[in-house]
Design a protein around this motif. Sequence first.
Motif, short mmCIF file in Angstrom:
data_model
loop_
_atom_site.label_atom_id
_atom_site.label_comp_id
_atom_site.label_asym_id
_atom_site.label_seq_id
_atom_site.Cartn_x
_atom_site.Cartn_y
_atom_site.Cartn_z
N VAL A 59 0.84 -1.20 0.00
CA VAL A 59 0.00 0.00 0.00
C VAL A 59 0.87 1.24 0.00
N ASP A 60 0.26 2.34 -0.37
CA ASP A 60 0.90 3.65 -0.28
C ASP A 60 -0.16 4.59 0.28
N HIS A 61 0.21 5.85 0.47
CA HIS A 61 -0.75 6.78 1.05
C HIS A 61 -0.62 8.16 0.42
N ILE A 62 -1.68 8.91 0.60
CA ILE A 62 -1.70 10.34 0.29
C ILE A 62 -1.83 11.03 1.64
N ALA A 63 -0.93 11.97 1.91
CA ALA A 63 -0.94 12.66 3.20
C ALA A 63 -1.80 13.92 3.11
N TYR A 64 -2.64 14.09 4.11
CA TYR A 64 -3.42 15.31 4.31
C TYR A 64 -3.04 15.81 5.70
N GLY A 65 -1.97 16.54 5.77
CA GLY A 65 -1.44 16.92 7.08
C GLY A 65 -0.94 15.68 7.79
N LYS A 66 -1.46 15.43 8.99
CA LYS A 66 -1.04 14.25 9.75
C LYS A 66 -1.91 13.03 9.45
N THR A 67 -2.92 13.20 8.61
CA THR A 67 -3.82 12.10 8.27
C THR A 67 -3.39 11.48 6.94
N HIS A 68 -3.46 10.15 6.87
CA HIS A 68 -3.06 9.45 5.66
C HIS A 68 -4.22 8.65 5.08
N GLU A 69 -4.41 8.78 3.78
CA GLU A 69 -5.39 7.97 3.06
C GLU A 69 -4.61 6.89 2.31
N TYR A 70 -4.93 5.63 2.60
CA TYR A 70 -4.18 4.51 2.06
C TYR A 70 -4.89 3.90 0.85
#
Length: 129
Positions: A59-70
């Motif tokens: 998996v990878d993620h997109i960071a939105y500040g300290k929150t990550h969408e995987y």
Amino acid sequence: MDKKEEKLELTRAEEEIMQILWDIKKGFVKNIVERFPDPKPAYNTVSTIVRILENKGFVDHIAYGKTHEYYPLIARDDYRKQTLNSMLDNYFGGSFRQLASFFLRHEKLDMRELEEILELMKKEQIKKS
């Protein structure tokens, strides 16, 4: 075992999370936790396993500040194919015939199902020709 094979092995917990990510396409840890049946695993447990999956390259993620969408990096079908090939090699000498024989002997596959499988195989061979 080479690095690629090692990367493609999942624990049961990792596979459960991957199944959820494959279903939802992408999501935050809270979205993954919500998809588990009760009793749901702890948020921190799921978060830790997702990070392990990220380190393994699943998996990878997109960071939105300290929150990550995987989101998954490997398709379910690709993992399914790798897992089936590994099982065939490790338990059935790479032979689909031995696999089918095993299921017939243990009554997990009846003759009607076997005929349907053969018909599907014939159709796939025609497509490839």
